[in-house]
Design a protein around this motif. Structure first.
Motif: not given
Length: 164
Positions: A4-9, A59-71, A79-80
């Motif tokens: 379930n965790k893998k599916f959610t991620i 592209i800029f938004c996706f970069s910022r969002i991916s940086d945020y989600l990496m945290q 967190e999930v």
């Protein structure tokens, strides 16, 4: 990791990875187009500015969002769930804005709507410039930029910490 965790991620990845960037690009493109069509710009120039600005913004938004989600710590279920709900709220916000656009168009009057209709008819009259160069070109730029961004993030190794 449990199933379930893998599916959610994986679902979080779909929410922010597949639908969200294209939704942002399309929204920015169409909103800017509506604004610029009611200026003194040439129709093709206005549409081109809107389309390529939308691609760069996405592209800029996706970069910022991916940086945020990496945290996020994806081993913690809280967190999930937080990341999952952020994805739902972000995509829901896009749909809400799309719902509001026709209402705002109606409030701006018949002259505004006539300008929009004339501009879209002009764009449709030139297939190469209107559809391929502006629409598909900016869509490709957006897609290619996000692919390059993901590729760089995957192949970038974290800096080694220096210990004393």
């Amino acid at each position: 990791m449990e199933k379930n965790k893998k599916f959610t991620i994986f679902s979080i990845g779909i929410l922010f990875g597949a639908f969200f960037p294209y939704g942002i690009w399309n929204l920015v493109y169409k909103v800017l187009e509506r604004v610029l069509f009611n200026t003194d710009f040439n129709t093709f120039l206005a549409s081109g500015i809107a389309a390529y600005t939308g691609a760069i913004f996405t592209i800029f938004c996706f970069s910022r969002i991916s940086d945020y989600l990496m945290q996020f710590d994806y081993s913690d279920i809280f967190e999930v769930k937080k990341a999952f709900w952020l994805g739902i709220l972000a995509n829901g916000g896009l749909f809400l804005i799309w719902f509001l656009i026709p209402l705002i168009d109606g409030l701006l009057g018949q002259g505004y709507m006539d300008n929009l209709n004339n501009a879209y008819q002009t764009l449709d009259s030139n297939f190469i410039l209107g559809k391929i160069t502006i629409n598909q070109g900016s869509s490709f730029l957006c897609f290619f930029g996000i692919v390059v961004l993901i590729y760089k993030k995957i192949n970038t190794r974290p800096a080694k910490s220096v210990t004393s």
